[in-house]
Motif scaffolding. Structure first.
Motif, mmCIF file in Angstrom:
data_model
loop_
_atom_site.group_PDB
_atom_site.id
_atom_site.type_symbol
_atom_site.label_atom_id
_atom_site.label_comp_id
_atom_site.label_asym_id
_atom_site.label_seq_id
_atom_site.Cartn_x
_atom_site.Cartn_y
_atom_site.Cartn_z
ATOM 1 N N SER A 53 67.590 16.689 79.975
ATOM 2 C CA SER A 53 66.993 15.864 80.717
ATOM 3 C C SER A 53 67.590 14.400 80.010
ATOM 4 O O SER A 53 67.600 14.072 79.082
ATOM 5 C CB SER A 53 65.607 15.708 80.893
ATOM 6 O OG SER A 53 64.968 14.744 81.468
ATOM 7 N N ALA A 54 67.908 13.719 81.128
ATOM 8 C CA ALA A 54 68.409 12.219 80.632
ATOM 9 C C ALA A 54 67.530 11.247 80.975
ATOM 10 O O ALA A 54 67.612 10.028 80.591
ATOM 11 C CB ALA A 54 69.742 11.769 81.419
ATOM 12 N N GLU A 55 66.268 11.589 81.296
ATOM 13 C CA GLU A 55 65.162 10.692 81.384
ATOM 14 C C GLU A 55 64.315 10.733 80.103
ATOM 15 O O GLU A 55 63.609 11.966 80.177
ATOM 16 C CB GLU A 55 64.397 11.138 82.732
ATOM 17 C CG GLU A 55 64.877 10.855 84.028
ATOM 18 C CD GLU A 55 65.443 9.216 84.005
ATOM 19 O OE1 GLU A 55 64.503 8.643 84.042
ATOM 20 O OE2 GLU A 55 66.492 8.924 84.759
ATOM 21 N N PRO A 56 63.959 9.878 79.907
ATOM 22 C CA PRO A 56 63.130 10.021 78.627
ATOM 23 C C PRO A 56 61.477 10.188 78.722
ATOM 24 O O PRO A 56 61.111 9.777 79.630
ATOM 25 C CB PRO A 56 63.100 8.252 77.756
ATOM 26 C CG PRO A 56 63.563 7.513 78.795
ATOM 27 C CD PRO A 56 64.304 8.456 79.911
ATOM 28 N N ILE A 57 60.923 10.973 77.948
ATOM 29 C CA ILE A 57 59.511 11.084 78.068
ATOM 30 C C ILE A 57 58.889 10.007 77.652
ATOM 31 O O ILE A 57 57.804 9.350 78.349
ATOM 32 C CB ILE A 57 58.930 12.180 77.123
ATOM 33 C CG1 ILE A 57 59.377 13.738 77.338
ATOM 34 C CG2 ILE A 57 57.486 12.302 77.108
ATOM 35 C CD1 ILE A 57 59.252 14.658 76.593
ATOM 36 N N PHE A 58 59.049 9.282 76.682
ATOM 37 C CA PHE A 58 58.943 7.699 76.261
ATOM 38 C C PHE A 58 59.858 6.882 75.764
ATOM 39 O O PHE A 58 60.431 7.668 74.943
ATOM 40 C CB PHE A 58 57.323 7.664 75.913
ATOM 41 C CG PHE A 58 57.502 7.904 74.572
ATOM 42 C CD1 PHE A 58 57.498 6.846 73.717
ATOM 43 C CD2 PHE A 58 56.854 9.080 73.995
ATOM 44 C CE1 PHE A 58 57.492 6.909 72.131
ATOM 45 C CE2 PHE A 58 56.770 9.237 72.710
ATOM 46 C CZ PHE A 58 57.090 8.247 71.723
ATOM 47 N N MET A 59 59.896 5.699 75.815
ATOM 48 C CA MET A 59 60.633 5.001 74.994
ATOM 49 C C MET A 59 60.045 3.518 74.541
ATOM 50 O O MET A 59 59.423 3.050 75.167
ATOM 51 C CB MET A 59 62.270 4.434 75.984
ATOM 52 C CG MET A 59 63.119 3.636 75.289
ATOM 53 S SD MET A 59 64.560 3.403 75.836
ATOM 54 C CE MET A 59 65.456 5.014 75.926
ATOM 55 N N LYS A 60 60.313 3.421 73.232
ATOM 56 C CA LYS A 60 59.928 2.161 72.623
ATOM 57 C C LYS A 60 60.768 1.231 72.105
ATOM 58 O O LYS A 60 61.959 1.881 71.725
ATOM 59 C CB LYS A 60 59.133 2.474 71.402
ATOM 60 C CG LYS A 60 58.447 1.312 70.582
ATOM 61 C CD LYS A 60 57.506 1.648 69.406
ATOM 62 C CE LYS A 60 56.849 0.739 68.464
ATOM 63 N NZ LYS A 60 56.383 -0.410 69.473
ATOM 64 N N GLU A 61 61.127 0.097 72.606
ATOM 65 C CA GLU A 61 62.086 -0.888 72.094
ATOM 66 C C GLU A 61 61.595 -1.850 70.986
ATOM 67 O O GLU A 61 60.439 -2.399 70.959
ATOM 68 C CB GLU A 61 62.275 -1.532 73.265
ATOM 69 C CG GLU A 61 63.216 -0.833 74.270
ATOM 70 C CD GLU A 61 63.775 -1.700 75.333
ATOM 71 O OE1 GLU A 61 64.516 -2.576 75.072
ATOM 72 O OE2 GLU A 61 63.802 -1.167 76.499
ATOM 73 N N PHE A 62 62.324 -2.018 69.803
ATOM 74 C CA PHE A 62 62.176 -2.860 68.946
ATOM 75 C C PHE A 62 62.692 -4.198 69.163
ATOM 76 O O PHE A 62 63.902 -4.103 69.699
ATOM 77 C CB PHE A 62 62.392 -2.226 67.402
ATOM 78 C CG PHE A 62 61.425 -1.150 67.025
ATOM 79 C CD1 PHE A 62 60.208 -1.587 66.063
ATOM 80 C CD2 PHE A 62 61.731 0.109 67.370
ATOM 81 C CE1 PHE A 62 59.318 -0.628 65.769
ATOM 82 C CE2 PHE A 62 60.766 1.048 67.033
ATOM 83 C CZ PHE A 62 59.734 0.891 66.150
ATOM 84 N N ASP A 63 62.571 -5.341 68.506
ATOM 85 C CA ASP A 63 63.292 -6.567 68.613
ATOM 86 C C ASP A 63 64.644 -6.516 67.662
ATOM 87 O O ASP A 63 65.502 -7.136 68.080
ATOM 88 C CB ASP A 63 62.617 -7.679 67.954
ATOM 89 C CG ASP A 63 61.391 -8.125 68.895
ATOM 90 O OD1 ASP A 63 61.430 -7.745 70.046
ATOM 91 O OD2 ASP A 63 60.446 -8.535 68.208
ATOM 92 N N HIS A 64 64.594 -5.455 66.755
ATOM 93 C CA HIS A 64 65.869 -5.205 65.997
ATOM 94 C C HIS A 64 66.160 -4.040 65.764
ATOM 95 O O HIS A 64 65.526 -2.950 66.186
ATOM 96 C CB HIS A 64 65.556 -5.918 64.540
ATOM 97 C CG HIS A 64 64.921 -7.532 64.376
ATOM 98 N ND1 HIS A 64 65.875 -8.517 64.558
ATOM 99 C CD2 HIS A 64 63.812 -7.641 64.558
ATOM 100 C CE1 HIS A 64 65.176 -9.574 64.709
ATOM 101 N NE2 HIS A 64 64.006 -9.222 64.572
ATOM 102 N N ARG A 65 67.542 -3.762 65.145
ATOM 103 C CA ARG A 65 67.666 -2.316 64.950
ATOM 104 C C ARG A 65 66.599 -1.383 64.265
ATOM 105 O O ARG A 65 66.101 -1.693 63.246
ATOM 106 C CB ARG A 65 69.154 -2.284 64.239
ATOM 107 C CG ARG A 65 69.032 -2.709 62.749
ATOM 108 C CD ARG A 65 70.513 -2.773 62.340
ATOM 109 N NE ARG A 65 70.576 -3.359 60.947
ATOM 110 C CZ ARG A 65 70.356 -2.470 59.629
ATOM 111 N NH1 ARG A 65 70.387 -1.328 59.782
ATOM 112 N NH2 ARG A 65 70.503 -3.163 58.645
ATOM 113 N N VAL A 66 66.738 -0.074 64.571
ATOM 114 C CA VAL A 66 66.136 0.743 63.816
ATOM 115 C C VAL A 66 66.511 1.513 62.737
ATOM 116 O O VAL A 66 67.587 1.793 62.515
ATOM 117 C CB VAL A 66 65.642 2.066 64.899
ATOM 118 C CG1 VAL A 66 64.637 3.000 63.976
ATOM 119 C CG2 VAL A 66 64.802 1.590 66.002
#
Length: 329
Positions: free
Chosen positions: A195-208
């Motif tokens: 699947s190309a749809e995430p179960i959930f996604m979290k975004e940080f302000d900087h690179r992981v």
């Protein structure tokens, strides 16, 4: 009054010093080589190691004996090695070059097959990969943010580009159905294979910069490049804790949840190992690893249980750490 304040401050300092005196390291288990390790990974059960050293040599080691069990012939080693991994059943060695995965049979000591992968952008190179527990699927991540979801049996590959920067972290669950990706665009996501749809996604302000996932896939730890380090539930994406420390910021490179405990181990770029309470984010202590060269770092960690942690450094040093003393803190 000022005397009471001074005495209280001295007590705090003394207690801090006593805490720092707790000895976790059992010392060097051994040094694998003198050339240093560029990439190194423990096997799932911790009995084997695969390393790519600074002499561009790929070797599989027995951890208990520290003996080499297999060496990839120099003439068959890719010019650019992006990653190496051992299959969960220890039957296969997988080597990622810039554009393909090479599968080696460890029992036969020979190359079985190669599979090419690309991104949506021409010339994009492989940045990370992970093989499923049953060796039937592969997640191959690219520098342009592309994710390849490949079924190795049917040879069907679903390619999509959920990230805009290099993807450097990929983790499978124990069933080979779900996986996690983390990238330099600051996005961290949980996916279902196919699947190309995430179960959930979290975004940080900087690179992981670092990611760790619990063995039961119940939670993950992630750090960005500046000052956000969180433990997150993998069932609903909700935050569990945020790491707490006195300094303005810390650099996090590798991370590992310690099995059977609430402990989280992290490494820095300055030869340091830190242990945390993942439930509340409390820093339990930071210790210096054994090193030969300044700037040596931990390239991988393994813990079979809550009692002992093994670390592999870029100097090729295996070091054992006893965690029982932390139970009192």
């Amino acid at each position: 009054m000022w005397l009471k304040v001074l005495l209280a401050a001295l007590c705090v300092v003394m207690l801090s010093a006593c805490n720092e005196e707790i000895q976790l390291s059992q010392g060097n288990v051994g040094r694998l080589n003198d050339s240093g390790i560029a990439i190194g990974h423990f096997s799932k059960d911790g009995t084997k190691l695969v390393t790519f050293d600074n002499q561009k040599q790929i070797q599989v080691w027995n951890v208990a004996t520290q003996q080499v069990e297999f060496t990839v012939p120099k003439e068959k080693t890719p010019e650019f090695v992006r990653d190496v991994a051992l299959s969960e059943d220890l039957k296969m060695l997988v080597i990622a070059s810039e554009s393909e995965l090479a599968f080696w049979s460890l029992s036969k000591g020979k190359l079985v097959t190669k599979v090419a992968f690309g991104g949506v952008t021409p010339g994009a190179v492989i940045t990370a990969m992970a093989i499923s527990p049953k060796n039937d699927k592969a997640i191959v991540a690219m520098a342009d943010g592309t994710i390849n979801m490949a079924d190795l049996h049917t040879q069907i590959n679903n390619r999509f580009a959920p990230h805009s920067r290099p993807v450097q972290h990929v983790f499978w669950d124990d069933k080979g159905e779900l996986f996690v990706t983390g990238a330099q665009d600051g996005k961290l996501a949980l996916w279902k294979f196919g699947s190309a749809e995430p179960i959930f996604m979290k975004e940080f302000d900087h690179r992981v910069t670092s990611v760790a996932v619990r063995d039961d896939f119940s939670a993950l730890f992630a750090s960005d490049a500046l000052n956000e380090q969180v433990v997150t539930s993998l069932t609903d994406g909700q935050s569990i804790s945020e790491l707490q420390y006195m300094s303005r910021f810390k650099v996090f490179r590798k991370a590992l949840f310690i099995k059977g405990s609430e402990l989280l181990a992290t490494s820095s770029s300055k030869s340091h190992l830190s242990i945390w309470n993942a439930k509340n984010g409390e820093e339990l202590g930071t210790w210096q690893i054994s090193f030969v060269h300044d700037g040596a770092t931990i390239v991988d960690m393994y813990a079979a249980d809550r009692h002992t942690l093994l670390t592999l450094s870029s100097d090729g040093i295996l070091e054992a750490w006893t965690l029982n003393a932390l139970a009192q803190r």
